[in-house]
Design a protein around this motif. Structure first.
Motif, PDB file in Angstrom:
ATOM      1  N   HIS A  49       4.356   2.620  -6.842  1.00  0.00           N
ATOM      2  CA  HIS A  49       3.499   1.486  -6.484  1.00  0.00           C
ATOM      3  C   HIS A  49       2.207   1.963  -5.833  1.00  0.00           C
ATOM      4  O   HIS A  49       1.116   1.494  -6.176  1.00  0.00           O
ATOM      5  CB  HIS A  49       4.247   0.510  -5.571  1.00  0.00           C
ATOM      6  CG  HIS A  49       5.471  -0.067  -6.202  1.00  0.00           C
ATOM      7  ND1 HIS A  49       5.408  -0.935  -7.268  1.00  0.00           N
ATOM      8  CD2 HIS A  49       6.783   0.117  -5.930  1.00  0.00           C
ATOM      9  CE1 HIS A  49       6.634  -1.260  -7.627  1.00  0.00           C
ATOM     10  NE2 HIS A  49       7.495  -0.635  -6.834  1.00  0.00           N
ATOM     11  N   MET A  50       2.323   2.898  -4.905  1.00  0.00           N
ATOM     12  CA  MET A  50       1.128   3.425  -4.247  1.00  0.00           C
ATOM     13  C   MET A  50       0.286   4.202  -5.257  1.00  0.00           C
ATOM     14  O   MET A  50      -0.946   4.139  -5.213  1.00  0.00           O
ATOM     15  CB  MET A  50       1.500   4.305  -3.059  1.00  0.00           C
ATOM     16  CG  MET A  50       0.279   4.895  -2.345  1.00  0.00           C
ATOM     17  SD  MET A  50      -0.902   3.674  -1.707  1.00  0.00           S
ATOM     18  CE  MET A  50      -0.031   3.128  -0.236  1.00  0.00           C
ATOM     19  N   ALA A  51       0.927   4.919  -6.168  1.00  0.00           N
ATOM     20  CA  ALA A  51       0.175   5.668  -7.187  1.00  0.00           C
ATOM     21  C   ALA A  51      -0.681   4.719  -8.032  1.00  0.00           C
ATOM     22  O   ALA A  51      -1.830   5.033  -8.357  1.00  0.00           O
ATOM     23  CB  ALA A  51       1.123   6.473  -8.077  1.00  0.00           C
ATOM     24  N   ARG A  52      -0.145   3.550  -8.361  1.00  0.00           N
ATOM     25  CA  ARG A  52      -0.944   2.561  -9.106  1.00  0.00           C
ATOM     26  C   ARG A  52      -2.122   2.069  -8.272  1.00  0.00           C
ATOM     27  O   ARG A  52      -3.230   1.899  -8.783  1.00  0.00           O
ATOM     28  CB  ARG A  52      -0.069   1.386  -9.550  1.00  0.00           C
ATOM     29  CG  ARG A  52       0.758   1.674 -10.792  1.00  0.00           C
ATOM     30  CD  ARG A  52       1.350   0.402 -11.363  1.00  0.00           C
ATOM     31  NE  ARG A  52       2.458  -0.078 -10.565  1.00  0.00           N
ATOM     32  CZ  ARG A  52       3.731   0.268 -10.751  1.00  0.00           C
ATOM     33  NH1 ARG A  52       4.051   1.092 -11.722  1.00  0.00           N
ATOM     34  NH2 ARG A  52       4.670  -0.219  -9.978  1.00  0.00           N
ATOM     35  N   ASP A  53      -1.883   1.837  -6.977  1.00  0.00           N
ATOM     36  CA  ASP A  53      -2.965   1.405  -6.091  1.00  0.00           C
ATOM     37  C   ASP A  53      -4.031   2.490  -5.954  1.00  0.00           C
ATOM     38  O   ASP A  53      -5.234   2.196  -5.946  1.00  0.00           O
ATOM     39  CB  ASP A  53      -2.415   1.038  -4.710  1.00  0.00           C
ATOM     40  CG  ASP A  53      -1.555  -0.222  -4.730  1.00  0.00           C
ATOM     41  OD1 ASP A  53      -1.598  -0.974  -5.733  1.00  0.00           O
ATOM     42  OD2 ASP A  53      -0.826  -0.440  -3.746  1.00  0.00           O
TER      43      ASP A  53
END
Length: 190
Positions: A49-53
């Motif tokens: 999720h953080m990687a997408r952000d």
């Protein structure tokens, strides 16, 4: 989770020139030339999720291509040397890009980078190298003529959880384009 960092890639012809400085110092573990890079921001262990952000935030950064100059060898660690590096001449454009990345990552909630930005390309990690041997090595390995290249993109790399981290895998690349409006170039893994 992936361990990620944002960096400028080092072109193959520049890496080849840097390899001329390999060898000649006890206790050195030389970095593979394909893994040479200029770290702009370490991200650490990041979930999907953080990687997408992070990807979305990096897509919004607009900056012009950068001229990068490597002008001398140096070391980190003082009396207990831990790395040999090629120094990158600081420029306002490079500092501005790094600051933009830092602000973007902090807005996402990632912890702030605690180390001062010192642009460099790590050539070797050192273990039990004497400061005298290091000083002798640095005296015998000057960068006689600065090595200059143009960075046309920055990238996200993943690393293994090990000493030195390599080999590094390109995860995504973002063109340096002062006009913005670009989409990231995807690497082989996502």
């Amino acid at each position: 989770m992936a361990r990620l960092f944002v960096a400028l890639e080092i072109p193959a012809e520049v890496a080849s020139r840097l390899t001329l400085h390999r060898g000649g110092i006890a206790g050195a573990r030389w970095i593979e030339p394909a893994d040479y890079h200029l770290t702009l921001r370490f991200l650490g262990d990041v979930d999907r999720h953080m990687a997408r952000d992070v990807d979305a935030a990096l897509s919004d950064i607009a900056a012009a291509p950068l001229t990068v100059t490597l002008d001398q060898l140096g070391s980190f660690g003082g009396d207990k040397p831990r790395a040999v590096f090629a120094r990158v001449q600081p420029t306002p454009q490079l500092s501005e890009l790094q600051a933009d990345l830092e602000r973007a990552m902090r807005r996402l909630g990632l912890p702030p980078e605690t180390r001062r930005f010192t642009p460099h390309v790590t050539l070797a990690r050192l273990r039990e190298t004497s400061p005298l041997d290091l000083a002798d090595y640095l005296a015998r390995h000057p960068i006689v003529q600065p090595i200059v290249f143009t960075a046309r993109r920055f990238a996200v790399f993943s690393s293994r959880d090990s000493i030195g981290g390599g080999p590094y895998l390109l995860e995504a690349a973002y063109p340096l384009d002062p006009f913005g409006g670009f989409a990231p170039m995807r690497a082989r893994r996502r």
